[in-house]
Design a protein around this motif. Structure first.
Motif, PDB file in Angstrom:
ATOM      1  N   ASN A 135       0.808  -1.224   0.000  1.00 21.58           N
ATOM      2  CA  ASN A 135       0.000   0.000   0.000  1.00 21.58           C
ATOM      3  C   ASN A 135       0.844   1.277   0.000  1.00 21.58           C
ATOM      4  O   ASN A 135       0.489   2.269   0.646  1.00 21.58           O
ATOM      5  N   VAL A 136       1.960   1.260  -0.744  1.00 22.88           N
ATOM      6  CA  VAL A 136       2.829   2.443  -0.752  1.00 22.88           C
ATOM      7  C   VAL A 136       2.502   3.403  -1.891  1.00 22.88           C
ATOM      8  O   VAL A 136       3.091   4.481  -1.969  1.00 22.88           O
ATOM      9  N   GLY A 137       1.569   3.043  -2.771  1.00 22.39           N
ATOM     10  CA  GLY A 137       1.205   3.959  -3.834  1.00 22.39           C
ATOM     11  C   GLY A 137       0.900   3.246  -5.142  1.00 22.39           C
ATOM     12  O   GLY A 137       0.581   2.056  -5.152  1.00 22.39           O
ATOM     13  N   HIS A 138       1.015   3.985  -6.243  1.00 20.34           N
ATOM     14  CA  HIS A 138       0.720   3.404  -7.552  1.00 20.34           C
ATOM     15  C   HIS A 138       1.522   4.120  -8.634  1.00 20.34           C
ATOM     16  O   HIS A 138       2.087   5.196  -8.405  1.00 20.34           O
ATOM     17  N   THR A 139       1.556   3.526  -9.815  1.00 22.77           N
ATOM     18  CA  THR A 139       2.142   4.154 -10.995  1.00 22.77           C
ATOM     19  C   THR A 139       1.170   4.056 -12.155  1.00 22.77           C
ATOM     20  O   THR A 139       0.348   3.137 -12.222  1.00 22.77           O
ATOM     21  N   LEU A 140       1.271   5.012 -13.064  1.00 22.86           N
ATOM     22  CA  LEU A 140       0.459   5.040 -14.277  1.00 22.86           C
ATOM     23  C   LEU A 140       1.393   5.096 -15.475  1.00 22.86           C
ATOM     24  O   LEU A 140       2.368   5.859 -15.476  1.00 22.86           O
ATOM     25  N   LEU A 141       1.102   4.307 -16.494  1.00 24.42           N
ATOM     26  CA  LEU A 141       1.888   4.298 -17.719  1.00 24.42           C
ATOM     27  C   LEU A 141       1.023   4.753 -18.887  1.00 24.42           C
ATOM     28  O   LEU A 141      -0.085   4.260 -19.083  1.00 24.42           O
ATOM     29  N   TYR A 142       1.547   5.713 -19.670  1.00 24.97           N
ATOM     30  CA  TYR A 142       0.948   6.129 -20.933  1.00 24.97           C
ATOM     31  C   TYR A 142       2.021   5.887 -21.997  1.00 24.97           C
ATOM     32  O   TYR A 142       3.089   6.511 -21.944  1.00 24.97           O
ATOM     33  N   GLN A 143       1.754   5.009 -22.934  1.00 24.51           N
ATOM     34  CA  GLN A 143       2.811   4.585 -23.847  1.00 24.51           C
ATOM     35  C   GLN A 143       2.324   4.514 -25.290  1.00 24.51           C
ATOM     36  O   GLN A 143       1.248   3.987 -25.568  1.00 24.51           O
ATOM     37  N   VAL A 144       3.144   5.015 -26.193  1.00 24.82           N
ATOM     38  CA  VAL A 144       2.917   4.878 -27.625  1.00 24.82           C
ATOM     39  C   VAL A 144       3.991   3.961 -28.174  1.00 24.82           C
ATOM     40  O   VAL A 144       5.176   4.114 -27.845  1.00 24.82           O
ATOM     41  N   ARG A 145       3.596   2.990 -28.972  1.00 26.76           N
ATOM     42  CA  ARG A 145       4.574   2.104 -29.605  1.00 26.76           C
ATOM     43  C   ARG A 145       4.056   1.712 -30.989  1.00 26.76           C
ATOM     44  O   ARG A 145       2.857   1.786 -31.257  1.00 26.76           O
ATOM     45  N   GLY A 146       4.973   1.306 -31.822  1.00 28.64           N
ATOM     46  CA  GLY A 146       4.593   0.913 -33.166  1.00 28.64           C
ATOM     47  C   GLY A 146       5.678   0.076 -33.813  1.00 28.64           C
ATOM     48  O   GLY A 146       6.820   0.047 -33.347  1.00 28.64           O
ATOM     49  N   GLU A 147       5.306  -0.613 -34.884  1.00 28.37           N
ATOM     50  CA  GLU A 147       6.242  -1.467 -35.614  1.00 28.37           C
ATOM     51  C   GLU A 147       6.046  -1.269 -37.113  1.00 28.37           C
ATOM     52  O   GLU A 147       4.941  -0.967 -37.578  1.00 28.37           O
ATOM     53  N   TYR A 148       7.132  -1.461 -37.840  1.00 28.82           N
ATOM     54  CA  TYR A 148       7.071  -1.468 -39.300  1.00 28.82           C
ATOM     55  C   TYR A 148       7.605  -2.805 -39.781  1.00 28.82           C
ATOM     56  O   TYR A 148       8.732  -3.190 -39.459  1.00 28.82           O
ATOM     57  N   ALA A 149       6.792  -3.548 -40.551  1.00 24.93           N
ATOM     58  CA  ALA A 149       7.172  -4.885 -41.023  1.00 24.93           C
ATOM     59  C   ALA A 149       7.807  -4.804 -42.404  1.00 24.93           C
ATOM     60  O   ALA A 149       7.387  -4.012 -43.249  1.00 24.93           O
ATOM     61  N   PHE A 150       8.816  -5.645 -42.618  1.00 23.89           N
ATOM     62  CA  PHE A 150       9.451  -5.729 -43.926  1.00 23.89           C
ATOM     63  C   PHE A 150       9.865  -7.173 -44.199  1.00 23.89           C
ATOM     64  O   PHE A 150      10.061  -7.969 -43.281  1.00 23.89           O
ATOM     65  N   LEU A 151       9.954  -7.518 -45.466  1.00 20.19           N
ATOM     66  CA  LEU A 151      10.302  -8.873 -45.935  1.00 20.19           C
ATOM     67  C   LEU A 151       9.357  -9.943 -45.396  1.00 20.19           C
ATOM     68  O   LEU A 151       9.680 -11.127 -45.397  1.00 20.19           O
ATOM     69  N   GLN A 152       8.193  -9.538 -44.866  1.00 17.43           N
ATOM     70  CA  GLN A 152       7.143 -10.429 -44.370  1.00 17.43           C
ATOM     71  C   GLN A 152       7.561 -11.254 -43.138  1.00 17.43           C
ATOM     72  O   GLN A 152       6.747 -11.971 -42.584  1.00 17.43           O
ATOM     73  N   ARG A 153       8.797 -11.169 -42.727  1.00 21.08           N
ATOM     74  CA  ARG A 153       9.260 -11.981 -41.609  1.00 21.08           C
ATOM     75  C   ARG A 153       9.910 -11.172 -40.492  1.00 21.08           C
ATOM     76  O   ARG A 153      10.236 -11.711 -39.437  1.00 21.08           O
ATOM     77  N   PHE A 154      10.115  -9.878 -40.714  1.00 19.52           N
ATOM     78  CA  PHE A 154      10.826  -9.051 -39.746  1.00 19.52           C
ATOM     79  C   PHE A 154      10.064  -7.750 -39.503  1.00 19.52           C
ATOM     80  O   PHE A 154       9.341  -7.269 -40.374  1.00 19.52           O
TER      81      PHE A 154
END
Length: 281
Positions: A62-81
């Motif tokens: 009961n010492v407190g809390h944290t909040l996360l706001y996160q943006v992430r993204g991916e770009y695919a190439f060669l269909q496998r990576f």
């Protein structure tokens, strides 16, 4: 070209954020088990996508809390990576440290499809997350060192139900490596298919500190993680996850520096709520 521009934009924002943020990290402490990807992000093959994550963590004792706001993204190439980035912002509210909102540890994400067999219903993926010490481990969330986090995930799919296993590690590129073992095993049940698919998720997720500046060797935290995933049309999806402590043997070392104490404080999570909305191009 639009997905390609999105990936470059994410990378540019990440790189531009580094010089100013590095001046604030405290330097030292163990690997934080919070934020970033879950096994659900590692099950699907490489794709081009953008995600927003929100996470609420209730800290132990009961010492407190944290909040996360996160943006992430991916770009695919060669269909496998795919290559991607994550940019987290943390809000910390607890009894021992000043309340604050700051940039956390940003990261680069690499994913590869090792094996896919539709006949056997097996999907085997591997990846490497590279985390930069842009956070502040004095008063907020951050490891205080460059961190590498390799992983592998295997999914066995029987059409309506799937089983997955994810194994990984995290270690710091510093004098003290502070390695951890991360693991998750779970089941996904497809309740609805079609235009608005619905799936239920239940998994066990854990981390063991093999060596740490912060915790005694072998300290382990394990969670039950139930959730739901809903598809909205062709491109959108929403995921809701809960995290409930099942196993807790975390023990802080005695006479540790304040930075290590802060890192340990934020790593000791009692329960969490995670929300994600994603768009796949």
């Amino acid at each position: 070209m639009r997905p390609f521009r999105t990936a470059w934009l994410l990378g540019a924002v990440l790189l531009l954020s580094l010089p100013a943020a590095w001046a604030h990290h405290g330097g030292g402490g163990g690997t934080v088990f919070s934020g970033g990807q879950t096994a659900l992000d590692r099950i699907n093959p490489p794709s081009t996508n953008v995600n927003f994550d929100f996470e609420f963590n209730s800290l132990d004792n009961n010492v407190g809390h944290t909040l996360l706001y996160q943006v992430r993204g991916e770009y695919a190439f060669l269909q496998r990576f795919s290559i991607g980035a994550l940019i987290p912002v943390w809000t910390a509210d607890n009894a021992f440290l000043p309340d604050n909102t700051r940039l956390g540890d940003v990261g680069l994400l690499f994913k590869a499809q090792i094996l896919q067999s539709k006949r056997l219903g097996i999907n085997w993926l591997g990846g490497l997350n590279t985390i930069f010490p842009t956070g502040n481990d004095d008063i907020n969330l951050g490891a205080g060192a460059f961190t590498m986090a390799p992983y592998m995930t295997v999914l066995k799919d029987w059409n309506r139900i799937g089983l997955f296993l994810s194994l990984g590690s995290a270690f710091e590129l510093a004098d003290a490596i502070n390695p951890t073992l991360n693991y998750e095993v779970g089941v996904i049940g497809k309740i609805l298919t079609g235009r608005i698919p619905l799936a239920l998720i239940l998994s066990y997720q854990g981390v063991s500190f093999l060596e740490s500046d912060t915790f005694t060797t072998g300290s382990t935290k394990g969670y039950l993680q139930p959730g739901i995933e809903v598809g909205l049309g062709e491109h959108w999806s929403i995921t809701l996850l809960g995290r409930i402590t099942l196993l807790d043997t975390l023990k802080l070392k005695t006479n540790i520096p304040f930075t290590d104490f802060a890192t340990g404080l934020f790593s000791d999570i009692n329960g969490s709520f995670l929300f994600n909305v994603g768009y796949e191009f």
